[in-house]
Design a protein around this motif. Sequence first.
Motif, PDB file in Angstrom:
ATOM      1  N   GLN A   1       0.706  -1.163  -0.112  1.00 21.69           N
ATOM      2  CA  GLN A   1       0.049   0.005   0.027  1.00 21.69           C
ATOM      3  C   GLN A   1       0.843   1.333   0.040  1.00 21.69           C
ATOM      4  N   GLY A   2       2.159   1.196   0.206  1.00 25.69           N
ATOM      5  CA  GLY A   2       3.001   2.200   0.278  1.00 25.69           C
ATOM      6  C   GLY A   2       3.262   2.997  -1.108  1.00 25.69           C
ATOM      7  N   ARG A   3       3.642   4.095  -1.282  1.00 23.05           N
ATOM      8  CA  ARG A   3       3.945   4.730  -2.463  1.00 23.05           C
ATOM      9  C   ARG A   3       4.945   4.359  -3.397  1.00 23.05           C
ATOM     10  N   LEU A   4       5.914   3.692  -2.805  1.00 22.53           N
ATOM     11  CA  LEU A   4       7.234   3.065  -3.627  1.00 22.53           C
ATOM     12  C   LEU A   4       6.965   1.695  -4.161  1.00 22.53           C
ATOM     13  N   PHE A   5       5.841   0.816  -3.554  1.00 24.77           N
ATOM     14  CA  PHE A   5       5.777  -0.360  -4.237  1.00 24.77           C
ATOM     15  C   PHE A   5       5.508  -0.612  -5.628  1.00 24.77           C
ATOM     16  N   ARG A   6       4.925   0.523  -6.184  1.00 27.64           N
ATOM     17  CA  ARG A   6       4.891   0.632  -7.729  1.00 27.64           C
ATOM     18  C   ARG A   6       6.233   0.447  -8.402  1.00 27.64           C
ATOM     19  N   TYR A   7       7.254   0.970  -7.585  1.00 25.21           N
ATOM     20  CA  TYR A   7       8.579   1.264  -8.477  1.00 25.21           C
ATOM     21  C   TYR A   7       9.510   0.105  -7.977  1.00 25.21           C
ATOM     22  N   CYS A   8       9.218  -0.431  -6.852  1.00 29.76           N
ATOM     23  CA  CYS A   8       9.825  -1.540  -5.975  1.00 29.76           C
ATOM     24  C   CYS A   8       8.923  -2.854  -5.768  1.00 29.76           C
ATOM     25  N   PRO A   9       8.240  -3.296  -6.671  1.00 22.93           N
ATOM     26  CA  PRO A   9       7.148  -4.486  -6.578  1.00 22.93           C
ATOM     27  C   PRO A   9       7.755  -5.754  -5.965  1.00 22.93           C
ATOM     28  N   GLU A  10       8.707  -5.864  -5.279  1.00 21.43           N
ATOM     29  CA  GLU A  10       9.129  -6.809  -4.621  1.00 21.43           C
ATOM     30  C   GLU A  10       9.326  -6.819  -2.997  1.00 21.43           C
ATOM     31  N   PRO A  11       8.461  -7.579  -2.163  1.00 23.61           N
ATOM     32  CA  PRO A  11       8.567  -7.035  -0.900  1.00 23.61           C
ATOM     33  C   PRO A  11      10.038  -7.361  -0.138  1.00 23.61           C
ATOM     34  N   LYS A  12      10.815  -8.329  -0.695  1.00 22.58           N
ATOM     35  CA  LYS A  12      11.858  -8.592  -0.335  1.00 22.58           C
ATOM     36  C   LYS A  12      12.996  -7.531  -0.358  1.00 22.58           C
ATOM     37  N   LEU A  13      12.675  -6.312  -1.271  1.00 21.15           N
ATOM     38  CA  LEU A  13      13.522  -5.545  -1.258  1.00 21.15           C
ATOM     39  C   LEU A  13      13.836  -4.513  -0.110  1.00 21.15           C
TER      40      LEU A  13
END
Length: 251
Positions: free
Chosen positions: A95-107
């Motif tokens: 739900q955070g604003r950066l997930f669109r650009y970093c779409p891998e939770p492990k990052l």
Amino acid sequence: MGLKRNAFTLIELLVVIAIIAVLMAILMPTLGRAREQGKRIACLNNLKQMTMGWILYADDNDDKVVPANTGLSNAWVLWRDPSTPEETRIEGIRQGRLFRYCPEPKLFKCPTGVRGEVVTYAITDAMNGYDGIPGTEKLMVYRRMQIKRADQRIVFLDEGRLSPNSWTLWYDQERWWDQVTARHGDGTNFGFADGHSEYWKWKDPRTLQVAKMDYDLWQSSGRNGAESTQPGNEDLHRVQRGVWTKLGYEP
């Protein structure tokens, strides 16, 4: 004609075991360092990708940098109480604003992160975070165009565990506010505003005392005690310059 020997004697077997033990003693620290080096590289790569996502967000949003305070609904990642299920906390990443650009939770987590935590990185107060640090009103960054010497400005660091705020550091005092981590050989990884990442190894033993103090103890009394004030600590000076561009006092 003598009998042919087909087996080791007890003494020969003990010698072989001793040699193997010596070799293991030599190799194990090397293997441990190699594993930690691999984790450091993975962490640096995570921070590089996170910072590139931070840059892309600004590019898509009229140069505005993403809110760093994770307690806000429009932050880069949304804080969820550590007692909630892991999937709930991962949903805070999505739900955070950066997930669109970093779409891998492990990052969002250092490979040597806190067990059970899904986010170990944080954005500093200076980058559209908490604005109540004395003397920093003119140093806060809300748009990328405000940043000078982007290769020296810290955006992300490996805080160790996510809090409902941005990462805080004093400006006008020789003093730590939030903890740093001691990973990958007693240092911490940072992501910078130009998109690169770096590993800084701590040089002052007092920095390690802060980094290795029990988290709850630091939160309750350590940050307000004598341990937090460290005159002449070059580690502290270096991080303060990276966060605020300069020191707000004469060291």
